[in-house]
Write a protein that holds these residues in place. Structure first.
Motif, PDB file in Angstrom:
ATOM      1  N   ASP A  86       0.845  -1.189   0.000  1.00  0.00           N
ATOM      2  CA  ASP A  86       0.000   0.000   0.000  1.00  0.00           C
ATOM      3  C   ASP A  86       0.884   1.245   0.000  1.00  0.00           C
ATOM      4  OD1 ASP A  86       0.867   0.409   2.646  1.00  0.00           O
ATOM      5  OD2 ASP A  86      -1.111   0.118   3.539  1.00  0.00           O
ATOM      6  N   THR A 106     -12.565  -1.897  -0.010  1.00  0.00           N
ATOM      7  CA  THR A 106     -11.796  -2.451  -1.123  1.00  0.00           C
ATOM      8  C   THR A 106     -11.228  -1.317  -1.962  1.00  0.00           C
ATOM      9  OG1 THR A 106     -13.802  -2.687  -2.437  1.00  0.00           O
ATOM     10  CG2 THR A 106     -13.044  -4.631  -1.267  1.00  0.00           C
ATOM     11  N   ILE A 107     -10.003  -1.536  -2.388  1.00  0.00           N
ATOM     12  CA  ILE A 107      -9.315  -0.569  -3.241  1.00  0.00           C
ATOM     13  C   ILE A 107      -8.812  -1.330  -4.455  1.00  0.00           C
ATOM     14  CG2 ILE A 107      -7.370   1.018  -3.429  1.00  0.00           C
ATOM     15  CD1 ILE A 107      -7.617   1.439  -0.368  1.00  0.00           C
TER      16      ILE A 107
END
Length: 177
Positions: free
Chosen positions: A116, A147-148
């Protein structure tokens, strides 16, 4: 009379299906994780705990890796980055601590992006009993869905878990008395 029996049957069947669905995702694993740490690169030892969605692990060489659970957003225990401390943060962290302290070895899998923006390794964690930790935390109300893209492999499952937690008023979704 026959129609009423049919309706009762369907109702019972749906209740049974929901009860089976509500237990969460279980992925069986043969053996004990601690016995496999030197032969299976997906097995890690939990080293220390940060909060309800982040913890440190050791790989088979003893190197520390900070893990951030994919698809999960647990309430904060302190002001971090742009997020503010949340009253349920300590409860969420305590629950995750209890799970990971009694399951010191976890199996990690990954999605498209491995890191990330803060340099943490993004992963899906499984306990030795097969419990899918990411989904379990959402389903029990100790975290919410986050969620990404492109890490959306289990987005639908996590959404269903959050709906279940909300409908059953679990964890963070519990109404105040």
């Amino acid at each position: 009379m026959m129609f009423r029996g049919f309706i009762l049957f369907i109702s019972s069947l749906l209740s049974f299906c929901e009860s089976q669905h509500s237990t969460g995702r279980i992925v069986p694993f043969e053996g004990r994780f601690e016995d496999k740490i030197h032969t299976d690169p997906s097995i890690f030892k939990v080293d220390s705990l940060v909060d309800g969605d982040t913890f440190w692990v050791l790989d088979s060489k003893g190197e520390r890796i900070k893990i951030r659970l994919i698809g999960v957003d647990a309430p904060e225990v302190k002001n971090v980055f742009r997020k503010k401390k949340h009253p349920f943060g300590a409860v969420s962290k305590g629950y995750v601590d209890s799970l990971l302290l009694s399951n010191r070895f976890v199996r990690l899998t990954f999605d498209v992006d491995s890191l990330d923006q803060y340099g943490r390794t993004l992963g899906y964690a499984y306990l030795n009993d097969g419990t899918f930790l990411n989904e379990h935390l959402i389903r029990q109300g100790y975290a919410t869905l986050m969620t990404i893209s492109p890490n959306i492999q289990y987005e639908e499952m996590f959404y269903e878990a959050q709906v279940y937690a909300r409908e059953n008023k679990l964890g963070i979704w519990k109404e105040e008395d």
